[in-house]
Design a protein around this motif. Structure first.
Motif, PDB file in Angstrom:
ATOM      1  N   GLY A  80      -0.459   1.454   0.321  1.00  0.00           N
ATOM      2  CA  GLY A  80      -0.265   2.182   1.576  1.00  0.00           C
ATOM      3  C   GLY A  80       1.064   2.910   1.634  1.00  0.00           C
ATOM      4  N   PRO A  81       1.181   3.948   2.465  1.00  0.00           N
ATOM      5  CA  PRO A  81       2.428   4.733   2.546  1.00  0.00           C
ATOM      6  C   PRO A  81       3.607   3.942   3.108  1.00  0.00           C
ATOM      7  CG  PRO A  81       0.889   5.395   4.271  1.00  0.00           C
ATOM      8  CD  PRO A  81       0.133   4.476   3.356  1.00  0.00           C
ATOM      9  N   ASP A  82       3.327   2.904   3.891  1.00  0.00           N
ATOM     10  CA  ASP A  82       4.406   2.119   4.498  1.00  0.00           C
ATOM     11  C   ASP A  82       4.582   0.756   3.833  1.00  0.00           C
ATOM     12  OD1 ASP A  82       4.879   4.103   6.484  1.00  0.00           O
ATOM     13  OD2 ASP A  82       3.171   3.347   7.638  1.00  0.00           O
ATOM     14  N   ALA A  83       3.983   0.590   2.664  1.00  0.00           N
ATOM     15  CA  ALA A  83       4.054  -0.702   1.973  1.00  0.00           C
ATOM     16  C   ALA A  83       5.481  -0.994   1.516  1.00  0.00           C
ATOM     17  CB  ALA A  83       3.101  -0.716   0.789  1.00  0.00           C
ATOM     18  N   GLN A  84       5.818  -2.271   1.479  1.00  0.00           N
ATOM     19  CA  GLN A  84       7.160  -2.709   1.107  1.00  0.00           C
ATOM     20  C   GLN A  84       7.091  -3.862   0.120  1.00  0.00           C
ATOM     21  OE1 GLN A  84       9.113  -3.921   4.709  1.00  0.00           O
ATOM     22  NE2 GLN A  84       9.061  -1.889   5.635  1.00  0.00           N
ATOM     23  N   LEU A  85       8.145  -3.974  -0.692  1.00  0.00           N
ATOM     24  CA  LEU A  85       8.376  -5.152  -1.519  1.00  0.00           C
ATOM     25  C   LEU A  85       9.583  -5.868  -0.952  1.00  0.00           C
ATOM     26  CD1 LEU A  85       7.935  -3.960  -5.222  1.00  0.00           C
ATOM     27  CD2 LEU A  85       6.895  -6.007  -4.256  1.00  0.00           C
ATOM     28  N   ARG A  86       9.424  -7.132  -0.573  1.00  0.00           N
ATOM     29  CA  ARG A  86      10.508  -7.863   0.061  1.00  0.00           C
ATOM     30  C   ARG A  86      10.736  -9.203  -0.631  1.00  0.00           C
ATOM     31  NH1 ARG A  86      13.616  -5.071   3.480  1.00  0.00           N
ATOM     32  NH2 ARG A  86      14.220  -7.072   4.386  1.00  0.00           N
ATOM     33  N   LEU A  87      11.976  -9.441  -1.021  1.00  0.00           N
ATOM     34  CA  LEU A  87      12.386 -10.743  -1.535  1.00  0.00           C
ATOM     35  C   LEU A  87      12.615 -11.681  -0.358  1.00  0.00           C
ATOM     36  CD1 LEU A  87      13.504 -12.553  -3.917  1.00  0.00           C
ATOM     37  CD2 LEU A  87      15.749 -11.561  -3.379  1.00  0.00           C
ATOM     38  N   GLY A 114      10.600 -16.285  -3.286  1.00  0.00           N
ATOM     39  CA  GLY A 114       9.284 -15.670  -3.355  1.00  0.00           C
ATOM     40  C   GLY A 114       9.409 -14.201  -3.005  1.00  0.00           C
ATOM     41  N   LEU A 115       8.295 -13.467  -3.052  1.00  0.00           N
ATOM     42  CA  LEU A 115       8.332 -12.071  -2.623  1.00  0.00           C
ATOM     43  C   LEU A 115       7.032 -11.706  -1.944  1.00  0.00           C
ATOM     44  CD1 LEU A 115       7.526  -9.545  -5.382  1.00  0.00           C
ATOM     45  CD2 LEU A 115       7.790 -11.929  -5.995  1.00  0.00           C
ATOM     46  N   LEU A 116       7.119 -10.717  -1.067  1.00  0.00           N
ATOM     47  CA  LEU A 116       5.978 -10.199  -0.328  1.00  0.00           C
ATOM     48  C   LEU A 116       5.770  -8.739  -0.704  1.00  0.00           C
ATOM     49  CD1 LEU A 116       6.873 -11.700   3.147  1.00  0.00           C
ATOM     50  CD2 LEU A 116       4.774 -12.219   1.886  1.00  0.00           C
ATOM     51  N   ALA A 117       4.504  -8.363  -0.873  1.00  0.00           N
ATOM     52  CA  ALA A 117       4.157  -6.980  -1.186  1.00  0.00           C
ATOM     53  C   ALA A 117       3.034  -6.548  -0.265  1.00  0.00           C
ATOM     54  CB  ALA A 117       3.727  -6.841  -2.643  1.00  0.00           C
ATOM     55  N   GLY A 118       3.241  -5.451   0.454  1.00  0.00           N
ATOM     56  CA  GLY A 118       2.192  -4.951   1.331  1.00  0.00           C
ATOM     57  C   GLY A 118       2.752  -4.221   2.521  1.00  0.00           C
ATOM     58  N   THR A 119       1.873  -3.833   3.420  1.00  0.00           N
ATOM     59  CA  THR A 119       2.245  -3.075   4.608  1.00  0.00           C
ATOM     60  C   THR A 119       2.477  -4.025   5.774  1.00  0.00           C
ATOM     61  OG1 THR A 119       0.902  -1.195   3.874  1.00  0.00           O
ATOM     62  CG2 THR A 119       1.516  -1.264   6.208  1.00  0.00           C
ATOM     63  N   PRO A 120       3.641  -3.960   6.423  1.00  0.00           N
ATOM     64  CA  PRO A 120       3.905  -4.840   7.574  1.00  0.00           C
ATOM     65  C   PRO A 120       2.804  -4.749   8.620  1.00  0.00           C
ATOM     66  CG  PRO A 120       5.911  -3.724   6.923  1.00  0.00           C
ATOM     67  CD  PRO A 120       4.805  -3.107   6.108  1.00  0.00           C
ATOM     68  N   GLY A 124      -1.374  -8.806   2.974  1.00  0.00           N
ATOM     69  CA  GLY A 124      -0.792  -8.369   1.707  1.00  0.00           C
ATOM     70  C   GLY A 124      -0.782  -9.499   0.701  1.00  0.00           C
ATOM     71  N   THR A 125       0.162  -9.423  -0.215  1.00  0.00           N
ATOM     72  CA  THR A 125       0.241 -10.383  -1.318  1.00  0.00           C
ATOM     73  C   THR A 125       1.591 -11.075  -1.311  1.00  0.00           C
ATOM     74  OG1 THR A 125      -1.287  -9.118  -2.705  1.00  0.00           O
ATOM     75  CG2 THR A 125       0.187 -10.649  -3.830  1.00  0.00           C
ATOM     76  N   GLY A 126       1.573 -12.380  -1.414  1.00  0.00           N
ATOM     77  CA  GLY A 126       2.788 -13.164  -1.589  1.00  0.00           C
ATOM     78  C   GLY A 126       2.777 -13.812  -2.956  1.00  0.00           C
ATOM     79  N   ILE A 127       3.929 -13.857  -3.608  1.00  0.00           N
ATOM     80  CA  ILE A 127       4.035 -14.409  -4.958  1.00  0.00           C
ATOM     81  C   ILE A 127       5.203 -15.382  -5.000  1.00  0.00           C
ATOM     82  CG2 ILE A 127       4.323 -13.875  -7.422  1.00  0.00           C
ATOM     83  CD1 ILE A 127       3.313 -11.035  -6.793  1.00  0.00           C
ATOM     84  N   VAL A 128       4.954 -16.575  -5.547  1.00  0.00           N
ATOM     85  CA  VAL A 128       5.977 -17.610  -5.638  1.00  0.00           C
ATOM     86  C   VAL A 128       6.015 -18.132  -7.073  1.00  0.00           C
ATOM     87  CG1 VAL A 128       6.729 -19.899  -4.863  1.00  0.00           C
ATOM     88  CG2 VAL A 128       5.675 -18.312  -3.238  1.00  0.00           C
TER      89      VAL A 128
END
Length: 269
Positions: A80-87, A114-120, A124-128
């Motif tokens: 998505g255009p507003d997607a983010q990667l967040r630690l 961990g990190l989060l990937a997706g649109t607020p 989305g996807t969380g990875i640990v």
């Protein structure tokens, strides 16, 4: 680099934006462990993604699929255009940035990363990352809501100033603790700090990462090494609950400053 999640966040951000190659991302991850795999963190996510579920037995065996699948999952989440990667770097009592009451949140608190990937505001996807052996890393994947309003990071200028002050304060704290404890068995604190820092020098940053952000991360690693030495010297452990509480009160604000600075630097674009 301070953690596998930080490495994945900065290199995935560079890759998704077209500023690094997929092989660069995978090479950066492999510095952490020679054996890595990917699995779903819960059966629901396993059903959505087709990944094997990281049950206790699976995690013990470091099973799952190869780490190439992380790229596919992150690319899909960042569509998505507003997607983010967040630690995220949560600890008990400070779970900023986590989706409340989720499997991902619980796993990230336990791992303290961990990190989060997706649109607020959407799924989305969380990875640990979970260490299953000294050199075996299992990336657990979760389908999870992305918080609508992530906590804003401090400005880079403030983070850099904070870390410059933290170097001095950490050195003062180490000296203060040493004066109230037994000696460290003949090994000087400088050697111990250098040993703690040695592992961080193996990790590279993307060329596209702002120079100030790299400086902040390097300084944060230096402060963390000083604090680790202050906490872990075997011959200088606090001798009473009162001494332990005093050490916690002295060092906790510095650990908080490190986390804040690392988040600001990793998210800098």
């Amino acid at each position: 680099m301070s953690s596998p999640s930080a490495t994945l966040t900065v290199w995935a951000a560079a890759w998704v934006s077209g500023r690094s190659a997929p092989d660069d991302l995978l090479d950066a991850l492999r510095v952490w462990a020679t054996r890595q795999s990917v699995a779903a963190g819960d059966p629901v996510t396993g059903g959505h993604t087709g990944l094997p579920w990281a049950s206790e037995e699976l995690a013990d065996e470091v099973a799952g699929t190869g780490i190439m699948v992380l790229l596919k999952l992150i690319r899909e989440a960042m569509g998505g255009p507003d997607a983010q990667l967040r630690l995220v770097l949560p600890i008990p009592g400070d779970v900023r940035g986590l989706p409340v009451g989720t499997e991902f949140g619980a796993a990230a608190i336990e791992a303290e990363e961990g990190l989060l990937a997706g649109t607020p505001g959407s799924l989305g996807t969380g990875i640990v990352p979970v260490w299953t052996d000294d050199d075996a890393l299992l990336w657990q994947v979760y389908s999870t809501p992305i918080p609508l309003a992530p906590v804003p990071d401090m400005p880079l200028g403030e983070a850099e100033f904070s870390m410059r002050e933290a170097v001095r304060d950490a050195a003062d704290a180490l000296q203060q603790l040493q004066t109230t404890r037994v000696g460290s068995g003949g090994v000087g604190p400088r050697e111990l700090i250098e040993a703690e820092l040695a592992g961080h020098t193996r990790h590279r940053y993307p060329d596209s990462m702002p120079l100030r952000a790299r400086r902040i991360l390097d300084t944060a690693d230096q402060v963390a090494a000083i604090l680790t030495v202050a906490e872990r010297e075997p011959d200088s452990a606090p001798a009473s609950s009162t001494a332990l509480a005093a050490q916690e009160a002295l060092l906790r604000p510095l650990w908080t400053a490190i986390r804040d600075a690392r988040l600001a630097a990793v998210h800098a674009r």
